[in-house]
Design an enzyme around this catalytic site. Structure first.
Site, PDB file in Angstrom:
ATOM      1  CG  ASP A   1      37.101  33.596  44.708  1.00  0.00           C
ATOM      2  OD1 ASP A   1      36.864  32.404  44.615  1.00  0.00           O
ATOM      3  OD2 ASP A   1      37.005  34.322  43.660  1.00  0.00           O
TER       4      ASP A   1
ATOM      5  CD  GLU B   1      34.057  36.293  45.353  1.00  0.00           C
ATOM      6  OE1 GLU B   1      34.297  35.587  46.212  1.00  0.00           O
ATOM      7  OE2 GLU B   1      34.735  36.948  44.904  1.00  0.00           O
TER       8      GLU B   1
ATOM      9  CG  ASP C   1      37.338  41.651  44.576  1.00  0.00           C
ATOM     10  OD1 ASP C   1      37.526  43.026  45.277  1.00  0.00           O
ATOM     11  OD2 ASP C   1      37.732  41.625  43.380  1.00  0.00           O
TER      12      ASP C   1
ATOM     13  CG  ASP D   1      40.267  37.382  45.879  1.00  0.00           C
ATOM     14  OD1 ASP D   1      39.260  37.452  46.645  1.00  0.00           O
ATOM     15  OD2 ASP D   1      40.126  37.203  44.688  1.00  0.00           O
TER      16      ASP D   1
END
Ligand code: 0RA
Length: 631
Positions: free
Chosen positions: A495, A422, A499, A497
Site C-alpha cells: 500500500d 501485503e 505501513d 501508506d
C-alpha cells in the site's frame, strides 16, 4: 599549416570513437555515465594528491550545467609535447589515454584507471575549459566537442600552481545532464578517506539547490571504518595496519562489531574493486590463519574444537583495504576485480605479521574478537541445522510450496513473476486479477519480522519468511543458488501508506542482506499502484502522483467528487488492480538498485537496531518530512 591539419586529423582519430560509442568508454550515457565524467576529472586531481603534490581540491557544480574541478597540484605541463607537436595540455585533453604518459616517475600509481583519461570528458562535452598555473604563468585553453576551439595562450602571471578543468556535458550524448549533489558527495567523501590529508570541498551553486560539503580525514581509512560503523555497536577499536613490500603499498583498517554481516570494502589505486580480487583473497586468508593460530596458542580453541571457518572470522567485521600498485590489472565482468597475483602474497604476509603482533600486544582486544568468532561458529551450526530442516521439508513435502502461494502455471522462470502482496484482502484481489499463466501471488500477513535482531536460524522460524524462501526456490545462506530462482521478476506490492512503506523496507532489507545477488542481478521490483482514480462520465484516469492528479483534474475538468484517493490495494477491485498495477502492458515497475536496498538497510538499522541515539537523531531529522501520515 601542415602541422595544424596533422593535428586535426589526430584529434579526430583520437576522440571521434568516443563520441560515436560513449558507452564503451564510460559504461553508459545515463546518470551513472554522466557522473563518470566527474570521477574522471576528480581522479586526475587525486592522482596529484597521491603523488604528494596537491592538498586542496574544489569540485563545483555550476548553475549553467557545468562542473569544475580545481586542484593545487603541479599543473598540467604547457610546453610542447614531443610526439604530438602541440602543447602537453592539449595532448592530455585530445589524445585517448595520454593522461599519465609523461611527467615521469612522479606518477607512481596513476589512477585515471577508470581508465580513460580526461580526454574522454572533453570528447563528451560541448565545451571544456582548462586553466593551468605553473612556472610563474597562467595559461588558458578551450575545446568544443573535443576539438581545440581557443588555442593555448598565456593569460597572466601567477605564483601559484594547479589545474582548473570545467566541462559542460553534451546533452546530445547524455540522457540526462542533471548532476546529483548526493552522488558526488558520496564519491568525494570516499576519495577523501582514501587520500589522507587532502581537503576536498564540494560546492553546489545551482539556484534551487545551493549546498556545500567539505572533507578532510586525518585518519584516512581508519576514519572511513569509523564512519561505516557509525550506527553499529563495536567490540574492538579500529585497528590500522600499513606497509609496503616490493612497491605494493598496503593500508588496512578494521573493526569488529556486534553485527552478523561483514562489510569489507576494497580499493586498488583508489578505485573501488567491488568484485574483490587478490588483495581481498590475501587479506581473508591471513585473517583466518592468524586468528586461528592465536586462538590455538592461547588455548581459546581446545584440541577437540575445529578451526574457525573463514565466514566465522568475518562475521561483524568492517574493513577497508586499500592497495597502491604500479600496474594494476582490472579483471572480471565489470573490470572491478584486482588481478595482480603478487598483491595476494604481499597483503597476506604484511597483514598476518601485523595482526599477529597486535593480538599479542593487546590480549583483551584479542579476547573480544575471538569470543565473537566463537559465537559466529555456534550460530553458523545452528543456522545450518534450521535451514536444512526448512529445505528438507520444502523438498520432501514436495514441490510443496507454501499453502498461501497462488503459483502461476508456467514453470519457466524467464516468463514467471512473483507478486509479494501485503495482507489477505489485497492478496485476494491480486489472485483474481492476475494473469494466472505467468503471475504468482504470495500474500504476507502484517509485519514480516524484525530481521535486524534475528540470526538466520530465528528468521527461518518465522512463517512469512519461510514461505517467501520456499517460494523463491533459491534456498538461503550458504546453500543459496541463484539459478534456482523460480521467478525472473519478484515484485513487492504494498500500500501507498506508512505501513506499506514499512513492509517494503523490511522486504528490501531482507533481500539486501540475504538475497544480495538477486538485487544485484535486477530481479527485484517495486510495483507502483496509483494514488488516485479520477472519473468523468465513463472516462477513467489513474494518477501515480499528486502532480499527475492535478494535471488530469485541470485538463479534463474533473470535479472533487469524482476523485478517489486509494488508501490501500484492497480498495481496488481485481480488474482495476490488474489494469493499473499488474498488467505488463500498462503498469510501471521500478527496478530495485543495490543503492536503494542499501538505503533501506541503513534506515532499517537506524529504526530497528539496538542503538537508540541514531534512531532519535533520525526521527528528529525526518519528522518534518512526514506530511501525510495516515495511520
Ligand atoms: C601530466 C604530467 C604532470 C602532471 C599532470 C599531467 C597533471 C594532470 C592533471 C589533471 C588535473 N590536474 C592535474 N594535475 C597534473 C606532471 C608535470 C610535472 O612533472 O611537473
Amino acid at each position: 599549416m601542415n602541422q595544424y591539419s596533422a593535428k586535426d586529423i589526430q584529434v579526430l582519430e583520437g576522440l571521434e570513437p568516443v563520441r560515436k560509442r560513449p558507452g564503451m568508454y564510460i559504461g553508459s550515457t545515463d546518470e551513472t555515465g554522466l557522473h563518470h565524467l566527474v570521477w574522471e576529472v576528480l581522479d586526475n586531481a587525486i592522482d596529484e594528491a597521491m603523488a604528494g603534490f596537491c592538498e586542496n581540491i574544489i569540485v563545483r557544480i555550476h548553475n549553467d550545467g557545468s562542473v569544475s574541478v580545481l586542484d593545487d597540484g603541479r599543473g598540467i605541463p604547457v610546453e610542447q609535447h614531443e610526439q604530438t607537436g602541440v602543447s602537453a595540455v592539449e595532448t592530455v585533453l585530445t589524445v585517448l589515454h595520454a593522461g599519465g604518459k609523461f611527467g615521469g616517475s612522479g606518477y607512481k600509481v596513476s589512477g585515471g584507471l577508470h581508465g580513460v583519461g580526461v580526454s574522454v570528458v572533453n570528447a563528451l562535452s560541448t565545451r571544456t575549459e582548462v586553466t593551468v598555473e605553473r612556472d610563474g604563468g597562467k595559461h588558458f585553453i578551450a575545446f568544443e566537442a573535443g576539438a581545440p576551439a581557443e588555442p593555448l595562450k598565456q593569460v597572466g602571471t601567477s605564483d601559484k600552481h594547479g589545474t582548473f578543468v570545467q566541462f559542460w556535458p553534451d546533452p546530445k550524448i547524455f540522457e540526462t545532464t542533471e548532476f546529483n549533489f548526493e552522488t558526488i558527495k558520496k564519491r568525494v567523501r570516499q576519495q577523501a578517506y582514501l587520500t589522507r590529508g587532502v581537503t576536498i570541498t564540494l560546492l553546489d551553486e545551482r539556484k534551487d539547490q545551493e549546498n556545500a560539503a567539505q572533507f578532510y580525514f586525518e585518519g584516512g581509512i581508519a576514519s572511513f571504518v569509523r564512519h561505516l560503523n557509525d550506527d553499529k555497536e563495536s567490540i574492538s577499536p579500529v585497528l590500522m595496519f600499513e606497509g609496503e613490500i616490493n612497491d605494493v603499498a598496503v593500508e588496512i583498517a578494521l573493526q569488529y562489531t556486534q553485527e552478523f554481516r561483514e562489510s569489507v570494502l576494497t580499493f586498488a589505486n583508489n578505485i573501488q574493486t567491488i568484485e574483490g580480487g587478490t588483495h581481498l583473497t590475501g587479506f581473508s586468508s591471513a585473517l583466518t590463519r592468524t586468528i586461528n593460530k592465536y586462538a590455538r596458542e592461547n588455548n581459546m580453541l581446545k584440541e577437540k574444537d575445529p578451526n574457525f571457518a573463514n565466514e566465522d572470522v568475518r562475521e561483524g567485521l568492517t574493513a577497508v583495504i586499500s592497495v597502491k600498485v604500479r600496474d594494476p590489472q582490472f579483471e572480471g565482468q565489470t573490470k572491478a576485480k584486482l588481478g595482480n597475483s603478487n598483491v595476494r602474497t604481499v597483503v597476506e604476509k604484511l597483514f598476518s605479521e601485523k595482526l599477529d603482533e597486535y593480538l599479542g600486544e593487546y590480549p583483551s582486544d584479542a579476547k573480544s574478537i575471538i569470543t565473537k568468532c566463537a559465537l559466529a561458529t555456534k550460530a553458523r551450526l545452528a543456522a545450518r541445522a534450521a535451514r536444512d530442516t526448512v529445505i528438507r521439508k520444502g523438498a520432501l513435502e514436495g514441490s510443496n510450496l507454501p499453502g498461501k502461494l497462488a503459483d502461476c502455471a508456467s514453470r519457466d522462470p524467464e516468463k514467471s513473476e512473483l507478486f509479494i502482496v501485503e495482507g489477505d484482502s489485497a492478496g485476494g484481489s491480486a489472485k483474481q486479477g492476475r494473469d494466472r499463466h505467468t503471475q504468482a501471488i504470495l500474500p504476507l500477513r502484517g509485519k514480516i519480522l524484525n530481521t535486524e535482531q534475528s540470526r538466520l536460524d530465528k528468521m527461518l522460524a518465522n512463517n512469512e519468511v519461510k514461505s517467501l524462501v520456499v517460494a523463491l526456490g533459491t534456498a538461503i545462506g550458504d546453500t543459496f543458488e541463484e539459478e534456482k530462482l523460480r521467478y525472473k521478476k519478484v515484485v513487492i506490492m504494498t500500500d501507498a501508506d506508512v505501513d506499506g512503506a514499512h513492509i517494503r523496507t523490511l522486504l528490501l532489507t531482507l533481500f539486501y542482506r540475504h538475497f544480495h545477488t538477486l538485487v544485484a542481478r535486477g530481479n527485484i521490483f517495486i510495483a507502483q499502484p496509483p494514488l488516485y482514480k479520477l472519473q468523468k462520465g465513463k472516462e477513467i484516469w489513474y494518477a501515480m502522483t499528486e502532480a499527475e492528479k492535478e494535471k488530469i483534474r485541470t485538463e479534463h475538468d474533473v470535479k472533487g467528487d469524482n476523485i478517489q484517493r486509494y488508501k490501500g490495494l484492497g480498495e481496488m477491485n481485481p480488474d482495476q488492480l490488474w489494469e493499473t498495477t499488474m498488467n505488463p502492458e500498462t503498469r510501471t515497475l521500478v527496478q530495485v538498485k543495490v543503492a536503494d536496498a542499501e538505503r533501506a538497510d541503513h534506515i532499517f538499522k537506524v529504526l530497528m537496531g539496538s542503538e537508540v541515539a541514531p534512531r532519535r537523531k533520525f526521527i528528529q531529522t525526518h519528522a518534518a518530512e512526514v506530511k501525510d501520515l495516515d495511520i
